[in-house]
Scaffold this motif. Structure first.
Motif, short mmCIF file in Angstrom:
data_model
loop_
_atom_site.label_atom_id
_atom_site.label_comp_id
_atom_site.label_asym_id
_atom_site.label_seq_id
_atom_site.Cartn_x
_atom_site.Cartn_y
_atom_site.Cartn_z
N ARG A 48 63.14 63.22 54.10
CA ARG A 48 62.40 63.03 55.35
C ARG A 48 61.30 62.00 55.18
NH1 ARG A 48 62.64 69.11 55.96
NH2 ARG A 48 64.35 69.49 57.41
N ARG A 49 60.82 61.84 53.96
CA ARG A 49 59.83 60.79 53.70
C ARG A 49 60.42 59.42 54.01
NH1 ARG A 49 58.63 60.72 47.90
NH2 ARG A 49 57.13 59.11 48.49
N ALA A 50 61.72 59.27 53.77
CA ALA A 50 62.37 57.99 54.08
C ALA A 50 62.40 57.76 55.58
CB ALA A 50 63.78 57.97 53.50
N GLY A 51 62.67 58.81 56.34
CA GLY A 51 62.65 58.68 57.79
C GLY A 51 61.28 58.28 58.28
N HIS A 52 60.24 58.90 57.73
CA HIS A 52 58.86 58.56 58.09
C HIS A 52 58.54 57.13 57.68
CE1 HIS A 52 54.72 59.32 59.15
NE2 HIS A 52 54.31 59.05 57.92
N PHE A 53 59.02 56.73 56.51
CA PHE A 53 58.81 55.39 55.97
C PHE A 53 59.38 54.35 56.93
CE2 PHE A 53 61.09 52.12 53.34
CZ PHE A 53 60.00 51.40 52.89
N THR A 101 57.33 45.85 61.61
CA THR A 101 56.76 44.81 60.74
C THR A 101 57.68 43.62 60.56
OG1 THR A 101 57.67 45.79 58.72
CG2 THR A 101 55.51 46.60 59.47
N GLY A 102 58.99 43.83 60.67
CA GLY A 102 59.93 42.75 60.42
C GLY A 102 60.18 42.50 58.95
N ASN A 103 59.52 43.26 58.06
CA ASN A 103 59.70 43.10 56.62
C ASN A 103 60.96 43.84 56.15
OD1 ASN A 103 57.24 41.71 56.45
ND2 ASN A 103 56.10 43.62 56.12
N TRP A 104 61.42 43.46 54.98
CA TRP A 104 62.44 44.27 54.33
C TRP A 104 61.84 45.61 53.96
CZ3 TRP A 104 67.52 43.50 53.88
CH2 TRP A 104 68.02 42.21 54.09
N ARG A 105 62.64 46.66 54.11
CA ARG A 105 62.22 48.00 53.71
C ARG A 105 63.29 48.55 52.77
NH1 ARG A 105 62.09 49.93 59.58
NH2 ARG A 105 63.59 48.24 59.64
N ILE A 106 62.85 48.87 51.57
CA ILE A 106 63.79 49.20 50.49
C ILE A 106 63.56 50.64 50.05
CG2 ILE A 106 64.59 48.58 48.19
CD1 ILE A 106 63.43 45.77 48.70
N VAL A 107 64.65 51.39 49.94
CA VAL A 107 64.60 52.76 49.43
C VAL A 107 65.44 52.83 48.16
CG1 VAL A 107 65.19 55.18 49.84
CG2 VAL A 107 64.23 53.79 51.69
N ILE A 108 64.83 53.25 47.06
CA ILE A 108 65.54 53.46 45.80
C ILE A 108 65.74 54.96 45.62
CG2 ILE A 108 65.44 53.21 43.29
CD1 ILE A 108 63.74 50.69 43.70
N ILE A 109 66.98 55.40 45.53
CA ILE A 109 67.30 56.82 45.34
C ILE A 109 67.69 57.00 43.88
CG2 ILE A 109 68.68 58.76 46.16
CD1 ILE A 109 69.26 57.09 48.69
N ASP A 110 66.88 57.75 43.14
CA ASP A 110 66.93 57.71 41.68
C ASP A 110 66.90 59.11 41.04
OD1 ASP A 110 66.64 56.97 39.02
OD2 ASP A 110 64.52 56.45 39.24
N LYS A 169 73.29 60.19 56.95
CA LYS A 169 73.02 59.77 58.32
C LYS A 169 72.30 58.43 58.36
CE LYS A 169 72.86 64.46 60.24
NZ LYS A 169 72.02 65.49 60.89
N MET A 170 71.38 58.21 57.40
CA MET A 170 70.67 56.93 57.34
C MET A 170 71.62 55.80 56.94
SD MET A 170 67.04 57.94 55.57
CE MET A 170 66.04 59.28 56.22
N LEU A 171 72.53 56.08 56.03
CA LEU A 171 73.47 55.06 55.60
C LEU A 171 74.45 54.70 56.71
CD1 LEU A 171 74.35 56.29 51.98
CD2 LEU A 171 72.75 54.49 52.64
N GLU A 172 74.75 55.67 57.57
CA GLU A 172 75.68 55.43 58.67
C GLU A 172 75.05 54.55 59.75
OE1 GLU A 172 78.37 59.53 58.53
OE2 GLU A 172 76.53 59.45 59.73
N GLU A 173 73.74 54.70 59.96
CA GLU A 173 73.04 53.92 60.98
C GLU A 173 71.76 53.34 60.37
OE1 GLU A 173 72.40 56.24 64.45
OE2 GLU A 173 74.49 56.85 64.63
N PRO A 174 71.90 52.36 59.48
CA PRO A 174 70.72 51.84 58.77
C PRO A 174 69.82 51.04 59.72
CG PRO A 174 72.65 50.50 58.32
CD PRO A 174 73.14 51.69 59.07
N PRO A 175 68.52 51.17 59.54
CA PRO A 175 67.59 50.35 60.32
C PRO A 175 67.76 48.86 59.97
CG PRO A 175 66.46 52.19 59.25
CD PRO A 175 67.81 52.11 58.65
#
Length: 341
Positions: free
Chosen positions: A123-128, A135-144, A159-165
């Motif tokens: 959920r932190r990723a959703g908030h992120f 902002t128009g910037n790249w937003r990167i999530v590393i799942i580790d 769900k995020m991978l299916e509809e990526p921002p």
């Protein structure tokens, strides 16, 4: 809670602070060229054994993307990160507004990493993404690593991978891709990383201030680490070579001497702060039993092969039950050693 990050082995550098990467030039070039083309996949699955540099590569590539936000203007190679640059400092401190690192959370009471990445972490990723949507910037999530996602967390990531921002990039790490939901794998572009060769492993250890001698210990580390810096560190800094030597002695001995040696080994593996070396031992035991089953099968003794294969599953279940119910660790280890003999 200790100052030591439970995700980082003693003697290792945290991936965001590690400027050195060895043995993965082809993967680096592929990522750089894919990004520069403007057609990079929104989710890259970095597969390979634990401890070979997947996380370091992920942070290295994230640094590259955030340092060169326009793909066509980016270099066609990944430079060694300048750790003194503002972007590198933000990434290293976890203060970047454009990068989120999802890993197992740390229990504040024990200082240890929890057993899974939970849906609360995802959920932190959703908030992120919601915070940075304008902002128009790249937003990167590393799942580790994504192997540690529990079922609910995995479904939330799916769900995020299916509809990526827009301008979102997921760098998904996996030590054991078979553990991932097939639907997650199908939505990622796979990039497989191989274990390090002896030369690259030696250079990686040298960069950490460790040098392998030319004797039996050095040979043992190269053989048993299987191209993994993490495994080499466990052998060198956590007493792994002594643990394996003790196990081999137990397997080759009989009677009271064997029993005494089993108790000595169980005492070490059940001691305070022994999680790392216990995990290392259980991995080695699993490899030992699996190899024994394979050798029995190759020699035509299918009954022995079946018995040894079932033993692998039984020991894994015993360990799982012991951890779930917080059973006496020493007795569990003694029971496992008895079964393995």
């Amino acid at each position: 809670m200790t100052d030591q990050d439970p995700h980082v082995l003693e003697g290792a550098l945290p991936p965001p602070k590690n400027a050195h990467l060895f043995g993965h030039a082809a993967a680096e070039d592929f990522l750089a060229r894919s990004y520069k083309s403007g057609k990079i996949h929104h989710a890259i699955l970095l597969e390979g054994p634990e401890g070979i540099g997947k996380a370091t590569l992920a942070f290295r590539f994230a640094n590259h993307v955030l340092s060169h936000p326009e793909p066509t203007a980016a270099p066609d190679h990944l430079d060694t990160p300048d750790l003194s640059s503002p972007i590198s400092r933000q990434i290293a401190s976890g203060a970047s507004h454009n990068l989120l690192h999802l890993t197992r959370p740390v229990d504040e009471k024990t200082g240890r990493a929890k057993t899974a990445i939970t849906v609360d972490e995802v959920r932190r990723a959703g908030h992120f993404f919601s915070q940075t949507s304008g902002t128009g910037n790249w937003r990167i999530v590393i799942i580790d690593p994504a192997d540690d996602l529990n079922r609910n967390a995995a479904n939330a990531i799916l769900k995020m991978l299916e509809e990526p921002p827009r301008r979102a990039l997921f760098l998904v790490l996996s030590h054991a891709p078979g553990k991932l939901l097939p639907t997650i794998r199908s939505r990622c572009q796979t990039l497989r990383l191989s274990p390090l060769g002896d030369q690259d492993l030696g250079q990686a250890l040298s960069a950490l201030g460790l040098a392998l001698d030319g004797g039996k210990t050095g040979e043992m580390v190269l053989d048993l680490s299987k191209g993994s810096v993490a495994q080499a560190l466990k052998l060198l800094n956590y007493g792994g070579t002594e643990i394996i030597t003790a196990f081999n002695d137990i397997m080759a001995s009989e009677g009271p001497a064997a029993r005494k040696a089993m108790h000595r080994l169980a005492d070490v593996l059940s001691g305070k702060d022994s999680e790392v070396i216990l995990g290392f031992f259980l991995e080695h035991l699993n490899d030992h039993l699996t190899d024994r089953a394979r050798q029995s099968a190759l020699s035509g003794d299918m009954e022995a092969a079946d018995r040894q294969a079932r033993l692998v599953s039984e020991i894994a279940e015993q360990v799982s039950i012991s951890q779930a119910y917080n059973l006496d660790r020493k007795q569990t280890i003694l029971s496992i050693l008895d079964a393995a003999r």
